[in-house]
Write a protein that holds these residues in place. Structure first.
Motif, PDB file in Angstrom:
ATOM      1  N   GLY A 156       0.838  -1.202   0.000  1.00  0.00           N
ATOM      2  CA  GLY A 156       0.000   0.000   0.000  1.00  0.00           C
ATOM      3  C   GLY A 156       0.867   1.243   0.000  1.00  0.00           C
ATOM      4  O   GLY A 156       0.664   2.179  -0.785  1.00  0.00           O
ATOM      5  N   ARG A 157       1.866   1.239   0.865  1.00  0.00           N
ATOM      6  CA  ARG A 157       2.757   2.405   0.975  1.00  0.00           C
ATOM      7  C   ARG A 157       3.578   2.565  -0.295  1.00  0.00           C
ATOM      8  O   ARG A 157       3.779   3.689  -0.761  1.00  0.00           O
ATOM      9  N   VAL A 158       4.050   1.423  -0.862  1.00  0.00           N
ATOM     10  CA  VAL A 158       4.851   1.502  -2.101  1.00  0.00           C
ATOM     11  C   VAL A 158       4.012   2.140  -3.200  1.00  0.00           C
ATOM     12  O   VAL A 158       4.471   3.054  -3.906  1.00  0.00           O
ATOM     13  N   ALA A 159       2.743   1.699  -3.320  1.00  0.00           N
ATOM     14  CA  ALA A 159       1.874   2.248  -4.367  1.00  0.00           C
ATOM     15  C   ALA A 159       1.692   3.742  -4.144  1.00  0.00           C
ATOM     16  O   ALA A 159       1.738   4.542  -5.101  1.00  0.00           O
ATOM     17  N   GLY A 160       1.523   4.156  -2.885  1.00  0.00           N
ATOM     18  CA  GLY A 160       1.363   5.572  -2.562  1.00  0.00           C
ATOM     19  C   GLY A 160       2.570   6.380  -3.008  1.00  0.00           C
ATOM     20  O   GLY A 160       2.438   7.448  -3.616  1.00  0.00           O
ATOM     21  N   VAL A 161       3.776   5.847  -2.717  1.00  0.00           N
ATOM     22  CA  VAL A 161       5.008   6.551  -3.079  1.00  0.00           C
ATOM     23  C   VAL A 161       5.086   6.718  -4.595  1.00  0.00           C
ATOM     24  O   VAL A 161       5.355   7.813  -5.111  1.00  0.00           O
ATOM     25  N   VAL A 162       4.830   5.627  -5.327  1.00  0.00           N
ATOM     26  CA  VAL A 162       4.935   5.676  -6.786  1.00  0.00           C
ATOM     27  C   VAL A 162       3.939   6.691  -7.347  1.00  0.00           C
ATOM     28  O   VAL A 162       4.288   7.549  -8.170  1.00  0.00           O
ATOM     29  N   LEU A 163       2.707   6.624  -6.853  1.00  0.00           N
ATOM     30  CA  LEU A 163       1.666   7.504  -7.361  1.00  0.00           C
ATOM     31  C   LEU A 163       2.022   8.973  -7.102  1.00  0.00           C
ATOM     32  O   LEU A 163       1.992   9.815  -8.013  1.00  0.00           O
ATOM     33  N   LEU A 164       2.390   9.280  -5.858  1.00  0.00           N
ATOM     34  CA  LEU A 164       2.685  10.673  -5.506  1.00  0.00           C
ATOM     35  C   LEU A 164       3.893  11.194  -6.281  1.00  0.00           C
ATOM     36  O   LEU A 164       3.894  12.334  -6.743  1.00  0.00           O
ATOM     37  N   THR A 165       4.929  10.334  -6.446  1.00  0.00           N
ATOM     38  CA  THR A 165       6.114  10.790  -7.176  1.00  0.00           C
ATOM     39  C   THR A 165       5.770  11.062  -8.633  1.00  0.00           C
ATOM     40  O   THR A 165       6.204  12.073  -9.202  1.00  0.00           O
ATOM     41  N   CYS A 166       4.973  10.194  -9.246  1.00  0.00           N
ATOM     42  CA  CYS A 166       4.598  10.410 -10.648  1.00  0.00           C
ATOM     43  C   CYS A 166       3.782  11.693 -10.775  1.00  0.00           C
ATOM     44  O   CYS A 166       3.993  12.485 -11.698  1.00  0.00           O
ATOM     45  N   LEU A 167       2.863  11.900  -9.818  1.00  0.00           N
ATOM     46  CA  LEU A 167       2.053  13.116  -9.869  1.00  0.00           C
ATOM     47  C   LEU A 167       2.928  14.358  -9.726  1.00  0.00           C
ATOM     48  O   LEU A 167       2.774  15.337 -10.459  1.00  0.00           O
ATOM     49  N   ALA A 168       3.898  14.293  -8.770  1.00  0.00           N
ATOM     50  CA  ALA A 168       4.767  15.447  -8.552  1.00  0.00           C
ATOM     51  C   ALA A 168       5.595  15.734  -9.801  1.00  0.00           C
ATOM     52  O   ALA A 168       5.726  16.885 -10.230  1.00  0.00           O
ATOM     53  N   THR A 169       6.147  14.669 -10.410  1.00  0.00           N
ATOM     54  CA  THR A 169       6.954  14.882 -11.611  1.00  0.00           C
ATOM     55  C   THR A 169       6.068  15.381 -12.745  1.00  0.00           C
ATOM     56  O   THR A 169       6.477  16.243 -13.533  1.00  0.00           O
ATOM     57  N   GLY A 170       4.851  14.825 -12.797  1.00  0.00           N
ATOM     58  CA  GLY A 170       3.886  15.270 -13.815  1.00  0.00           C
ATOM     59  C   GLY A 170       3.638  16.767 -13.675  1.00  0.00           C
ATOM     60  O   GLY A 170       3.629  17.515 -14.661  1.00  0.00           O
TER      61      GLY A 170
END
Ligand code: ADP
Length: 581
Positions: free
Chosen positions: A24-38
Motif C-alpha cells: 500500500g505504501r509503495v503504491a502511494g510513493v509511486v503515485l505521488l512521485t509520478c504526480l509530482a513529476t507530472g
C-alpha cells in the motif's frame, strides 16, 4: 566463526517480501512521485507555449500573464506533491526498518547460547549497530532519492519522447556511456561492502577482547601482541575501505561527465532542427528544460547508489542471522524421567584439543553429586553440557533418554538449571527480574514471588521502598553480589527444576556472606538432584557421591568415605585441605 550472510537470491526474496508487506505504501510513493513529476512537466510546457506565442507575434500581455501564473501554480503544486511523496517514502522506510529490527532482535534473542558464544559478540554488536545504521541510512536517504529519482527520469524521458522522439533518444544518450561504469561498479560493490562489514566486525571483536581482557594482557605482558592484532585488524579494515573508495572514484567522475552530455546534444540536434524548420522554438525550449531537469536526479541516483549498495550488504548481514538453523528442539519432546546419563562424552573448544576425554556418569534423581578436581580439569565444561549450553562433540548427555541440547529451552529450564557466578541483574523492577523465571505462560503473583525470596532468606526485599516494584540494576537500587545471588537463587525456586547444577556459585562471596547464602541454598536444593562443582571440600563431604575429574576424565567416583578408604587422589586432596582448614 562469524555469523552467516544472506546470498543474493535470499536478499532478493526478502526484499520482495518486505515490499509486498508494505505494498500500500509503495503504491502511494509511486503515485505521488509520478504526480509530482507530472506537475513539474507543466511549467516547461507552458514556457514553451509562451515562447511560441512570442515568436509568432500573437502574444498578448494577458495570455502571457495567465500562462506565467500557470507556471507558478504548477511549481507550487509540484512542491506540495513532492513534500507528500517524500513523507510517504520516509514513512515506508521507517516501517521497513522497524520490521527488520524486530525480526533481527527476535531471532538473536532466540539463538542458542553456543551460537552466540562461537560467533563472538563483536560480529553481533556490529550487526546490531553499524549494519542497522547502514540499512537505516539507506532507507532514509538512498532509497527515497533513488526511487524518486528513477521515476522522475522515466517520466521526463517519456515526456521528451512524446514531444519529439529524436530528442527523446538524445536524452537517453548518457545511458550507454554510464552503463559499463555502473556495471563494473555493481559487480564489485556487494563483495567490497561485505568485506568492509566483516573487517569492521573483526576489528571490533579484537578490540573488545583486548579491552575485556585488559588485566590479563597486562599480567602476561602481551601488550605488544595485542597491539599487533589490532594493527592487523585495522590494516585489513583500511584495505577494505580503500577498496570501496576505489569503486566510487571510478563511477562518480564517469557519471558526472556523462550527465551533461544529453543537455548539450539535445541543444545541438534540436537547434539544428529548429534552424531547418523541423521544430518550433517552444518545443525545443520545453524539451531542453525537461532534459535539464533530468540532471539532478541522475546525479542524485549515482551518488546514493553507494549508500544503497552499502545498505544492501548490511541488509544481507542482518538477514543472514535468519539463516542460522532454528533450534532443533522439538517442543513436544519431553524426557521420560529425571535420570541424567553421560556416556563417552568428549568435547573440545578448539578442534583437535579435547578438554573432555570420555566421561561416563549416571546420576539418579534426588542424588547429590560433588564434582571436584584441579582447575582446568573440565568441571565447568561438564556443567555447561549438563545445562544444554552446548552439545558434546561425541557421546551423549541424556536427560530421561533425550539429548539435553535438543530439548526446547522452556522444557529444559523447568528441569535443569545452572547456577554459576554470573548473577545478572537486569535493569528493571525486582518483580521483572524474578518473573523471567516464572514458568511459561504463568503470571507469577506477588505472594509467589515473595515466597521465593523468603525461601532464599532475602528478607531485605520486603524492606525495599517500593517492594517488588523497586527498580534494580544499573540506574536503580544497586544490589550487592550477595543480594544478586539471592535473586538468582529465587529464580531457581520459581523455576522449580528437578536438577540444579551449581558451578562455584558462592566462591566469589566473602566467607560470611557465603555461609549465609549456602544456608539459603540448602533450602533451595531441598528435594532436588544436585550436581555441585565444588571448591570447598565440605560440599563433597556432604554429598552422596564424589566424582574426581582430572584432565578431562573421571578418575575416581564414589562416596566420600569410600574414596577416603581407597586412599587415592581424593583422599590426598581431603587430607591436605583438612589439614589447612
Ligand atoms: P574447570 O572448571 O575444571 O576449571 P573448565 O571446564 O573451565 O575447567 O576448562 C577445561 C579446559 O577447557 C581448560 O583447559 C580451559 O582452558 C579450556 N576452556 C574453557 N573454556 C574455554 C573456551 N571458551 N575456549 C577455549 N578453551 C576453553
Amino acid at each position: 566463526m562469524s555469523l552467516p550472510v544472506a546470498d543474493r537470491a535470499e536478499v532478493r526474496r526478502d526484499t520482495v517480501r518486505l515490499l509486498r508487506a508494505e505494498r500500500g505504501r509503495v503504491a502511494g510513493v509511486v503515485l505521488l512521485t509520478c504526480l509530482a513529476t507530472g506537475a513539474g512537466l507543466v511549467g516547461p510546457y507552458l514556457l514553451g507555449r509562451i515562447v511560441n506565442l512570442v515568436e509568432a507575434g500573437t502574444a498578448t500581455l494577458g495570455t502571457v500573464d495567465r500562462l506565467a501564473a500557470g507556471v507558478l501554480a504548477a511549481a507550487f503544486v509540484q512542491l506540495l506533491l513532492t513534500r507528500y511523496a517524500r513523507r510517504a517514502v520516509y514513512r515506508f522506510g521507517e516501517h521497513v526498518l522497524r520490521r527488520l529490527r524486530e525480526d533481527f532482535v527476535g531471532r538473536v534473542l532466540s539463538l542458542p547460547t553456543r551460537v552466540v558464544e562461537r560467533s563472538g559478540t563483536g560480529d553481533l554488536t556490529t550487526r546490531v549497530s553499524a549494519d542497522v545504521g547502514n540499512v537505516g541510512n539507506g532507507l532514509r536517504g538512498a532509497l527515497p532519492e533513488i526511487s524518486m529519482g528513477v521515476l522522475q527520469i522515466l517520466v521526463l524521458v517519456v515526456a521528451v519522447t512524446w514531444l519529439h522522439p529524436l530528442l527523446g533518444l538524445c536524452a537517453l544518450l548518457g545511458l550507454p556511456l554510464v552503463w559499463p561504469a555502473a556495471r563494473w561498479y555493481l559487480r564489485r560493490s556487494r563483495e567490497t561492502y561485505l568485506a568492509e562489514g566483516a573487517a569492521l566486525s573483526a576489528a571490533l571483536e579484537g578490540a573488545t577482547a583486548t579491552a575485556e581482557g585488559g588485566r590479563t594482557v597486562e599480567a602476561l605482558g602481551v601488550q605488544e601482541d595485542r597491539r599487533g592484532v589490532t594493527d592487523r585488524d585495522v590494516g585489513v579494515l583500511y584495505r577494505a575501505r580503500r577498496g570501496s573508495l576505489r569503486l566510487r572514484s571510478v563511477l562518480f567522475p564517469v557519471a558526472e561527465a556523462v550527465f551533461v552530455l544529453p543537455v548539450s546534444v539535445t541543444l545541438l540536434v534540436g537547434g539544428a532542427m529548429y534552424l531547418n524548420g523541423g521544430m518550433s522554438l517552444g518545443v525545443l525550449v520545453t524539451c531542453l528544460l525537461y532534459v535539464q531537469q533530468m540532471v539532478d536526479p541522475m546525479i542524485g541516483v549515482t551518488q546514493r547508489m553507494e549508500e544503497l549498495q552499502r545498505a544492501g550488504a548490511s541488509f544481507a548481514r542482518l538477514r543472514g542471522v535468519q539463516r542460522l538453523p532454528e533450534e532443533s528442539a522439538d517442543p513436544g519432546r519431553v524426557p521420560a524421567d529425571d535420570r541424567i546419563e553421560l556416556s563417552g562424552v568428549r568435547y573440545s573448544y578448539v578442534p583437535g584439543h579435547d578438554v573432555l576425554r570420555g566421561i561416563d556418569l549416571s546420576v539418579r534423581p534426588g542424588e547429590r553429586l560433588a564434582v571436584v578436581g584441579p582447575s582446568g580439569a573440565g568441571k565447568t565444561t561438564i556443567g555447561r553440557l549438563l545445562s544444554g549450553a552446548d552439545a558434546p562433540g561425541a557421546g551423549h548427555v541424556l536427560l530421561g533418554g533425550v539429548p539435553v541440547a535438543e530439548l526446547a529451552p522452556e522444557v529444559l529450564r523447568e528441569r535443569i538449571v545452572l547456577v554459576n557466578q554470573e548473577h545478572h541483574v537486569f535493569t528493571g523492577t525486582l518483580r521483572e527480574n524474578l518473573a523471567i523465571a516464572a514458568p511459561e505462560g504463568v503470571e507469577a503473583d506477588d505472594t509467589t514471588l515473595l515466597r521465593a525470596l523468603d525461601a532464599v532468606d532475602a528478607d531485605w526485599a520486603r524492606g525495599l521502598a517500593d517492594g517488588l516494584d523497586t527498580r534494580v540494576g544499573s540506574g536503580g537500587e544497586a544490589l550487592s553480589p550477595a543480594r544478586a545471588q539471592q535473586v538468582a537463587l529465587a529464580r531457581v525456586v520459581l523455576l522449580d527444576p528437578h536438577t540444579v547444577v551449581l558451578d562455584e556459585a558462592t566462591s566469589l562471596l566473602d566467607p560470611r556472606t557465603a555461609r549465609h547464602t549456602e544456608r539459603s541454598l540448602a533450602a533451595v536444593l531441598e528435594g532436588r538432584t544436585v550436581i555441585a562443582i565444588a571448591h570447598r571440600l565440605h560440599t563433597a563431604h556432604d554429598a552422596d557421591r564424589v566424582a574426581v575429574v582430572a584432565d578431562g576424565r573421571i578418575t575416581e567416583l564414589g562416596a566420600h568415605d569410600e574414596l577416603i578408604a581407597a586412599g587415592g587422589a581424593y583422599a590426598a586432596l581431603w587430607s591436605s585441605w583438612h589439614g589447612t582448614d
